[in-house]
Scaffold this active site. Structure first.
Site, PDB file in Angstrom:
ATOM      1  N   ASP A 172      25.706  18.830  19.817  1.00  0.00           N
ATOM      2  CA  ASP A 172      27.042  18.800  20.435  1.00  0.00           C
ATOM      3  C   ASP A 172      27.011  17.895  21.664  1.00  0.00           C
ATOM      4  O   ASP A 172      27.222  16.691  21.561  1.00  0.00           O
ATOM      5  CB  ASP A 172      27.483  20.238  20.774  1.00  0.00           C
ATOM      6  CG  ASP A 172      28.788  20.291  21.548  1.00  0.00           C
ATOM      7  OD1 ASP A 172      29.485  19.261  21.611  1.00  0.00           O
ATOM      8  OD2 ASP A 172      29.127  21.357  22.106  1.00  0.00           O
ATOM      9  N   GLN A 196      36.299  21.590  23.430  1.00  0.00           N
ATOM     10  CA  GLN A 196      35.770  21.316  24.775  1.00  0.00           C
ATOM     11  C   GLN A 196      36.465  22.251  25.783  1.00  0.00           C
ATOM     12  O   GLN A 196      36.729  21.891  26.895  1.00  0.00           O
ATOM     13  CB  GLN A 196      35.997  19.846  25.112  1.00  0.00           C
ATOM     14  CG  GLN A 196      35.117  19.309  26.224  1.00  0.00           C
ATOM     15  CD  GLN A 196      33.659  19.452  25.933  1.00  0.00           C
ATOM     16  OE1 GLN A 196      33.149  18.810  25.024  1.00  0.00           O
ATOM     17  NE2 GLN A 196      32.972  20.305  26.679  1.00  0.00           N
ATOM     18  N   ASP A 247      25.699  29.037  19.523  1.00  0.00           N
ATOM     19  CA  ASP A 247      25.651  27.826  20.338  1.00  0.00           C
ATOM     20  C   ASP A 247      24.939  28.146  21.652  1.00  0.00           C
ATOM     21  O   ASP A 247      25.426  28.967  22.436  1.00  0.00           O
ATOM     22  CB  ASP A 247      27.082  27.328  20.611  1.00  0.00           C
ATOM     23  CG  ASP A 247      27.104  26.043  21.440  1.00  0.00           C
ATOM     24  OD1 ASP A 247      26.021  25.514  21.763  1.00  0.00           O
ATOM     25  OD2 ASP A 247      28.216  25.579  21.761  1.00  0.00           O
ATOM     26  N   LYS A 282      28.323  32.403  21.798  1.00  0.00           N
ATOM     27  CA  LYS A 282      27.549  31.736  22.830  1.00  0.00           C
ATOM     28  C   LYS A 282      26.251  32.501  23.056  1.00  0.00           C
ATOM     29  O   LYS A 282      26.266  33.733  23.259  1.00  0.00           O
ATOM     30  CB  LYS A 282      28.346  31.664  24.131  1.00  0.00           C
ATOM     31  CG  LYS A 282      29.500  30.679  24.045  1.00  0.00           C
ATOM     32  CD  LYS A 282      28.996  29.258  23.830  1.00  0.00           C
ATOM     33  CE  LYS A 282      30.081  28.245  24.031  1.00  0.00           C
ATOM     34  NZ  LYS A 282      29.622  26.878  23.717  1.00  0.00           N
ATOM     35  N   GLU A 342      23.614  25.690  17.139  1.00  0.00           N
ATOM     36  CA  GLU A 342      24.066  24.491  17.873  1.00  0.00           C
ATOM     37  C   GLU A 342      23.359  24.371  19.217  1.00  0.00           C
ATOM     38  O   GLU A 342      23.274  25.354  19.967  1.00  0.00           O
ATOM     39  CB  GLU A 342      25.583  24.596  18.067  1.00  0.00           C
ATOM     40  CG  GLU A 342      26.212  23.483  18.897  1.00  0.00           C
ATOM     41  CD  GLU A 342      27.743  23.544  18.846  1.00  0.00           C
ATOM     42  OE1 GLU A 342      28.305  23.718  17.747  1.00  0.00           O
ATOM     43  OE2 GLU A 342      28.377  23.430  19.908  1.00  0.00           O
ATOM     44  N   LYS A 360      34.183  16.208  18.933  1.00  0.00           N
ATOM     45  CA  LYS A 360      35.185  16.715  19.882  1.00  0.00           C
ATOM     46  C   LYS A 360      36.092  15.566  20.299  1.00  0.00           C
ATOM     47  O   LYS A 360      35.625  14.605  20.930  1.00  0.00           O
ATOM     48  CB  LYS A 360      34.496  17.305  21.111  1.00  0.00           C
ATOM     49  CG  LYS A 360      33.789  18.618  20.839  1.00  0.00           C
ATOM     50  CD  LYS A 360      33.141  19.163  22.092  1.00  0.00           C
ATOM     51  CE  LYS A 360      32.538  20.532  21.843  1.00  0.00           C
ATOM     52  NZ  LYS A 360      31.752  21.004  22.986  1.00  0.00           N
TER      53      LYS A 360
HETATM   54  C1  MUC Z   1      30.705  24.051  23.232  1.00  0.00           C
HETATM   55  O1  MUC Z   1      30.748  23.894  22.029  1.00  0.00           O
HETATM   56  O2  MUC Z   1      29.634  23.862  23.791  1.00  0.00           O
HETATM   57  C2  MUC Z   1      31.148  24.750  26.330  1.00  0.00           C
HETATM   58  C3  MUC Z   1      30.574  23.832  27.127  1.00  0.00           C
HETATM   59  C4  MUC Z   1      30.976  22.574  26.679  1.00  0.00           C
HETATM   60  O3  MUC Z   1      30.655  21.494  27.135  1.00  0.00           O
HETATM   61  O4  MUC Z   1      31.779  22.711  25.595  1.00  0.00           O
HETATM   62  C5  MUC Z   1      32.028  24.077  25.377  1.00  0.00           C
HETATM   63  C6  MUC Z   1      31.938  24.471  23.972  1.00  0.00           C
HETATM   64 MG    MG Z   2      28.558  23.388  21.875  1.00  0.00          MG
END
Ligand code: MUC
Ligand code: MG
Length: 367
Positions: free
Chosen positions: A242, A294, A191, A162, A217, A266
């Site tokens: 995403d 998610q 991401d 992240k 991402e 997702k």
């Molecule tokens: C992700 O891939 O972003 C974190 C916030 C969200 O909405 O999903 C997660 C994972």
């Molecule tokens: Mg994401």
């Protein structure tokens, strides 16, 4: 196969290790268990994880929309009338995880009725997937230690890091520390959850250009239309959309507009029926797919691996299937097991999972 009842049960399970990221944080899995009952006595299950910062849904909102709107719309339909269900639910805008949990619980019930695994009904490509773990915000040494623990304990060697903090120095230092510590033995991607501007993203990606990243991402918002196109155009790795692609229409818009070059699928937000549409569309557009997370619990993860293993394109990269490991407990009688970096999908009918009624009683918050 007639649907007789739909339950939506809120529950809360604390995280042992909270997850922090640019758009929010999670301290407890405050999800909604959805159960679809049929007149044959079959019960399908799935879970809806509310993500207000991503889709605007809340736990109470999910329970309310299912109880007040969706449950009545399912009355009288059978498990095979998924398109009819989809059309009725589509009369209500938004609510993607509530709709998806209903869809996946229906598929689970269908698989149990037909005595076939959902994954085989969907596509039946393979029976296991490589696992990618999401590392939330922290200091470089802590994040390296966490990755090492995941590698040592579960054999996981792919990490989604992240990023999206400003200034970006701390995030780039984390990614560099991970690469320096593990060398080429791990796969890394980042991401941003829309945390950076396009210019900040471009600077950070230049700073990390020697780190062998697999993907980037959602580094900046898709609504920064020209900035994002400018950013994506200068990257030499795929840019995954995403949260900007919760529907097939969004996938089309982002990919054809040049604002993304790959997508995250997702099941928590597109269920199985819509995820198939997204998968087929992405295949037709010729873009790569990563199976996302998610911040699902074990029920959601069982859904994700059922879908991911159904298709070649969704199982070729490691799937994000491990963040339930950060939870202090879960609802299944048989916990999911990640071994040697892989998660096996069930070969039992439906999703092949069973809810532990004692645990549900303990963690449900509606009594
Ligand atoms: C992700 O891939 O972003 C974190 C916030 C969200 O909405 O999903 C997660 C994972
Ligand atoms: Mg994401």
């Amino acid at each position: 196969m007639k649907i007789t009842r739909v339950e939506s049960i809120p529950f809360s399970i604390p995280y042992r290790k909270p997850l922090h990221f640019a758009s929010g944080e999670v301290y407890a899995a405050e999800h909604v268990l959805v159960r679809v009952h049929t007149d044959d006595g079959v019960v399908g299950v799935a879970e809806a994880p509310p993500r207000p910062y991503t889709y605007g849904e809340t736990q109470r909102g999910i329970v309310a929309v299912i109880e007040d709107v969706f449950a009545a719309q399912l009355q009288g339909l059978t498990l095979l009338e998924r398109e009819q269900v989809g059309a009725r639910l589509a009369r209500t805008i938004g609510n993607p995880t509530a709709k998806s949990a209903i869809d996946m619980a229906m598929w689970d019930a269908l698989g149990k009725t037909l005595k076939l695994p959902v994954s085989e009904l969907l596509g039946g490509y393979t029976d296991r997937m490589r696992v990618s773990h999401m590392l939330g915000f922290d200091e470089p040494t802590t994040m390296v230690a966490e990755a090492q623990r995941m590698l040592d304990t579960y054999g996981i060697s792919t990490f989604k890091v992240k990023v999206g903090r400003s200034p970006a120095k701390l995030d780039t230092a984390v990614v560099r520390a991970l690469r320096e510590h593990f060398g080429d033995t791990i796969e890394l991607y980042v991401d941003g959850n829309r945390g950076w501007t396009a210019a900040e993203s471009a600077r950070a990606m230049r700073e990390m250009s020697d780190l062998g990243l697999l993907f980037a991402e959602e580094l900046c918002p898709a609504d920064d239309v020209l900035g994002r196109r400018w950013l994506v155009g200068q990257l030499d790795i795929p840019f995954i959309a995403d949260e900007s692609v919760p529907t097939p229409a969004d996938v089309t818009r982002e990919i054809l507009g040049g604002s993304a070059t790959a997508i995250n699928i997702k099941t928590a937000r597109t269920g199985f029926t819509q995820s198939m549409r997204v998968h087929h569309l992405a295949e037709g557009l010729g873009v790569e797919m990563v199976l996302g997370n998610q911040i699902d619990g074990q029920i959601g993860t069982a859904c994700a691996v059922a879908f991911g293993t159904a298709f070649k394109a969704t199982s070729s990269y490691a799937g994000e299937l491990s963040n339930f490991l950060d939870m202090s407990d879960d609802l299944l009688t048989e916990p999911l097991q990640i071994r040697d970096g892989y998660l096996q999908r069930s070969s039992c009918p439906g999703l092949g999972i069973e809810v532990d009624e004692d645990k549900l009683e303990h963690y449900r918050t509606d009594r």
